[in-house]
Design a protein around this motif. Structure first.
Motif, PDB file in Angstrom:
ATOM      1  N   ASP A 281      50.239  51.832  27.548  1.00 35.59           N
ATOM      2  CA  ASP A 281      49.986  51.753  28.982  1.00 35.59           C
ATOM      3  C   ASP A 281      49.146  50.514  29.255  1.00 35.59           C
ATOM      4  O   ASP A 281      48.244  50.179  28.478  1.00 35.59           O
ATOM      5  CB  ASP A 281      49.236  53.007  29.461  1.00 35.59           C
ATOM      6  CG  ASP A 281      50.115  54.241  29.339  1.00 35.59           C
ATOM      7  OD1 ASP A 281      51.318  54.139  29.638  1.00 35.59           O
ATOM      8  OD2 ASP A 281      49.592  55.297  28.927  1.00 35.59           O
ATOM      9  N   PRO A 282      49.406  49.811  30.342  1.00 30.64           N
ATOM     10  CA  PRO A 282      48.681  48.558  30.605  1.00 30.64           C
ATOM     11  C   PRO A 282      47.198  48.787  30.882  1.00 30.64           C
ATOM     12  O   PRO A 282      46.824  49.761  31.524  1.00 30.64           O
ATOM     13  CB  PRO A 282      49.390  47.987  31.837  1.00 30.64           C
ATOM     14  CG  PRO A 282      50.015  49.159  32.504  1.00 30.64           C
ATOM     15  CD  PRO A 282      50.389  50.112  31.404  1.00 30.64           C
ATOM     16  N   ASN A 283      46.383  47.895  30.341  1.00 31.15           N
ATOM     17  CA  ASN A 283      44.955  47.881  30.638  1.00 31.15           C
ATOM     18  C   ASN A 283      44.716  46.877  31.753  1.00 31.15           C
ATOM     19  O   ASN A 283      45.307  45.797  31.758  1.00 31.15           O
ATOM     20  CB  ASN A 283      44.159  47.465  29.394  1.00 31.15           C
ATOM     21  CG  ASN A 283      44.366  48.417  28.240  1.00 31.15           C
ATOM     22  OD1 ASN A 283      43.907  49.542  28.262  1.00 31.15           O
ATOM     23  ND2 ASN A 283      45.087  47.959  27.213  1.00 31.15           N
ATOM     24  N   VAL A 284      43.849  47.221  32.686  1.00 33.73           N
ATOM     25  CA  VAL A 284      43.578  46.357  33.832  1.00 33.73           C
ATOM     26  C   VAL A 284      42.092  46.026  33.878  1.00 33.73           C
ATOM     27  O   VAL A 284      41.247  46.914  33.708  1.00 33.73           O
ATOM     28  CB  VAL A 284      43.993  47.029  35.161  1.00 33.73           C
ATOM     29  CG1 VAL A 284      43.725  46.097  36.336  1.00 33.73           C
ATOM     30  CG2 VAL A 284      45.470  47.430  35.121  1.00 33.73           C
ATOM     31  N   GLY A 285      41.768  44.764  34.089  1.00 33.18           N
ATOM     32  CA  GLY A 285      40.376  44.364  34.193  1.00 33.18           C
ATOM     33  C   GLY A 285      40.172  43.334  35.286  1.00 33.18           C
ATOM     34  O   GLY A 285      41.010  42.440  35.467  1.00 33.18           O
ATOM     35  N   VAL A 286      39.088  43.464  36.036  1.00 33.12           N
ATOM     36  CA  VAL A 286      38.727  42.479  37.049  1.00 33.12           C
ATOM     37  C   VAL A 286      37.919  41.381  36.376  1.00 33.12           C
ATOM     38  O   VAL A 286      36.943  41.660  35.671  1.00 33.12           O
ATOM     39  CB  VAL A 286      37.922  43.119  38.193  1.00 33.12           C
ATOM     40  CG1 VAL A 286      37.472  42.064  39.192  1.00 33.12           C
ATOM     41  CG2 VAL A 286      38.762  44.190  38.899  1.00 33.12           C
ATOM     42  N   VAL A 287      38.326  40.141  36.598  1.00 34.81           N
ATOM     43  CA  VAL A 287      37.737  39.006  35.888  1.00 34.81           C
ATOM     44  C   VAL A 287      37.091  38.043  36.874  1.00 34.81           C
ATOM     45  O   VAL A 287      37.720  37.639  37.855  1.00 34.81           O
ATOM     46  CB  VAL A 287      38.833  38.270  35.087  1.00 34.81           C
ATOM     47  CG1 VAL A 287      38.271  37.022  34.422  1.00 34.81           C
ATOM     48  CG2 VAL A 287      39.454  39.198  34.066  1.00 34.81           C
ATOM     49  N   GLU A 288      35.839  37.697  36.628  1.00 36.63           N
ATOM     50  CA  GLU A 288      35.164  36.701  37.447  1.00 36.63           C
ATOM     51  C   GLU A 288      35.685  35.306  37.109  1.00 36.63           C
ATOM     52  O   GLU A 288      35.901  34.977  35.945  1.00 36.63           O
ATOM     53  CB  GLU A 288      33.653  36.764  37.212  1.00 36.63           C
ATOM     54  CG  GLU A 288      33.013  38.059  37.679  1.00 36.63           C
ATOM     55  CD  GLU A 288      31.498  38.076  37.473  1.00 36.63           C
ATOM     56  OE1 GLU A 288      30.981  37.115  36.855  1.00 36.63           O
ATOM     57  OE2 GLU A 288      30.849  39.025  37.925  1.00 36.63           O
ATOM     58  N   VAL A 289      35.892  34.501  38.137  1.00 28.47           N
ATOM     59  CA  VAL A 289      36.373  33.134  37.940  1.00 28.47           C
ATOM     60  C   VAL A 289      35.173  32.223  37.698  1.00 28.47           C
ATOM     61  O   VAL A 289      34.321  32.073  38.586  1.00 28.47           O
ATOM     62  CB  VAL A 289      37.173  32.652  39.164  1.00 28.47           C
ATOM     63  CG1 VAL A 289      37.662  31.218  38.960  1.00 28.47           C
ATOM     64  CG2 VAL A 289      38.349  33.591  39.439  1.00 28.47           C
ATOM     65  N   PRO A 290      35.064  31.625  36.517  1.00 25.62           N
ATOM     66  CA  PRO A 290      33.915  30.751  36.229  1.00 25.62           C
ATOM     67  C   PRO A 290      33.844  29.598  37.215  1.00 25.62           C
ATOM     68  O   PRO A 290      34.847  28.936  37.484  1.00 25.62           O
ATOM     69  CB  PRO A 290      34.209  30.245  34.806  1.00 25.62           C
ATOM     70  CG  PRO A 290      35.180  31.224  34.229  1.00 25.62           C
ATOM     71  CD  PRO A 290      36.000  31.706  35.385  1.00 25.62           C
ATOM     72  N   ASP A 291      32.672  29.356  37.757  1.00 23.15           N
ATOM     73  CA  ASP A 291      32.503  28.292  38.750  1.00 23.15           C
ATOM     74  C   ASP A 291      31.059  27.806  38.698  1.00 23.15           C
ATOM     75  O   ASP A 291      30.149  28.439  39.241  1.00 23.15           O
ATOM     76  CB  ASP A 291      32.839  28.825  40.147  1.00 23.15           C
ATOM     77  CG  ASP A 291      32.985  27.705  41.174  1.00 23.15           C
ATOM     78  OD1 ASP A 291      32.412  26.626  40.968  1.00 23.15           O
ATOM     79  OD2 ASP A 291      33.673  27.926  42.191  1.00 23.15           O
ATOM     80  N   ALA A 292      30.849  26.678  38.018  1.00 23.99           N
ATOM     81  CA  ALA A 292      29.502  26.145  37.835  1.00 23.99           C
ATOM     82  C   ALA A 292      28.853  25.729  39.151  1.00 23.99           C
ATOM     83  O   ALA A 292      27.621  25.619  39.245  1.00 23.99           O
ATOM     84  CB  ALA A 292      29.555  24.942  36.883  1.00 23.99           C
TER      85      ALA A 292
END
Length: 373
Positions: free
Chosen positions: A38-49
């Motif tokens: 079954d697919p795993n889902v994760g919310v990912v922060e977009v790196p932004d210096a």
């Protein structure tokens, strides 16, 4: 929130990469096929210096980055379009995503089983590409059956669909993904309603060994596997290939930020491959970022590329779009060079834009609006 699906053959490093991208242990990474079902889902922060710089300038209490979702999808095998392995389930999960990150094994390791017994990344890409195309051909055949009768009766929309299907079929039959077919703007818009798997934007993640990472990053085309992938996907998919080491990225995800930075420096690597991949996927999805900053928070807001000022304002609150008057805008680079909003204004870098202004990535914006009762 838009989703990018991580796909690939079994045992190419998909789940390891997903764990690194999401900084989690959601996905089981094991040395056997189909450890992910079954697919795993994760919310990912977009790196932004840029956020940390603005937060320091504004003395912000918190930083809120942009985010996208990544989905770890079960490994595909040859014959998936006919139901082999977890074929039908795999394909349905891909269909729900907005873009594809295809992980390609570009390292030799006798201790890690390859589904096909040898490492050949271009062959692996072709297997997945062919399965997506076969599924699309089956979908188009069914669609055409339901549209032909309507087209013969004079239904204009049905006629347009049949014409587009007839244009697509030879292209797909030749082994080409739908996304590479040259179409008019109207045809491309109609194609979106077909929800074809091979019409999804893709990026290819070349998974290399820990020992090879620095050398490959220095000259990716010199590596036999990575170079072959880069040339192939540019020609056949009009797509980009990035270099990562999923194993290193998983180790980095376990370390505090400062230690992770030192680890990369020791390897002779400037930036995390995961950070580069996340930013590349964000842009692949057609997303851009504008920024707001103040004592309360510095935040990255996600907009589609080409969004105009009122639409961008509506991302914060629908009232902002409904009552939009103007946007006070300064480019991030100009603001940093000036040191403050006041200095930016004094140096004529701060400007007022109206409803037709197309918001640019990195714009620092404050909206003026008025909503009458």
């Amino acid at each position: 929130m838009l989703q990018a699906g991580i796909v690939g053959l079994p045992n190419v490093g998909k789940s390891t990469l997903f764990n690194a991208v999401t900084r989690s242990r959601k996905a089981e990474a094991a040395n056997y096929p189909f450890c992910t079902i079954d697919p795993n889902v994760g919310v990912v922060e977009v790196p932004d210096a840029r956020l940390a710089v603005l937060a320091e300038m504004s003395k912000s209490a918190q930083i809120v980055p942009a985010a996208i979702e990544f989905v770890d999808i079960a490994g595909l095998v040859k014959g998936a379009a006919e139901g082999a392995g977890l074929g039908n389930k795999f394909l349905s999960h891909i269909r729900e995503t907005d873009a594809i990150v295809q992980v390609v094994r570009c390292f030799e390791d006798a201790d890690i089983i390859h589904e096909l017994g040898s490492v050949d990344p271009v062959r692996d890409i072709e297997i997945i590409n062919n399965e997506l195309i076969l599924a699309d051909l089956a979908s188009l055949e069914k669609r055409k059956e339901t549209r032909v009768k309507k087209a013969k009766s004079g239904d204009k929309e049905a006629k347009e669909e049949v014409a587009l299907i007839d244009k697509l079929m030879p292209h797909l039959d030749a082994g080409n993904p739908a996304i590479t077919l040259e179409l008019s703007e109207a045809e491309r818009k109609l194609l979106k309603s077909f929800f074809l798997l091979s019409d999804k934007k893709s990026i290819f993640a070349c998974n290399v060994s820990e020992s090879e990472l620095a050398a490959v990053l220095a000259d990716p085309d010199a590596h036999p596997f990575v170079g072959a992938v880069r040339r192939y996907v540019a020609a056949q998919h009009h797509a980009e290939a990035v270099v990562i080491s999923a194993r290193i990225e998983e180790e980095l995800a376990e370390l505090p930020e400062e230690e992770a930075r030192e680890y990369l420096q020791a390897l002779g690597v400037e930036d995390s491959g995961v950070s580069l991949l996340i930013r590349a996927v964000y842009h692949l999805l057609g997303l851009r970022t504008y920024l707001t900053t103040g004592p309360k928070e510095t935040r990255a807001w996600t907009i589609p590329a080409g969004a105009k000022a009122p639409q961008a304002a509506g991302v914060i609150h629908t009232d902002f779009e409904r009552g939009f008057i103007a946007a006070q805008v300064v480019a991030y680079e100009d603001l940093v060079a000036c040191g403050s909003l006041l200095k930016a204004k004094e140096n004529a870098k701060l400007r007022i834009e109206g409803k037709d202004y197309v918001v640019q990535d990195g714009d620092v914006v404050e909206f003026r609006f008025n909503v009458s009762k």
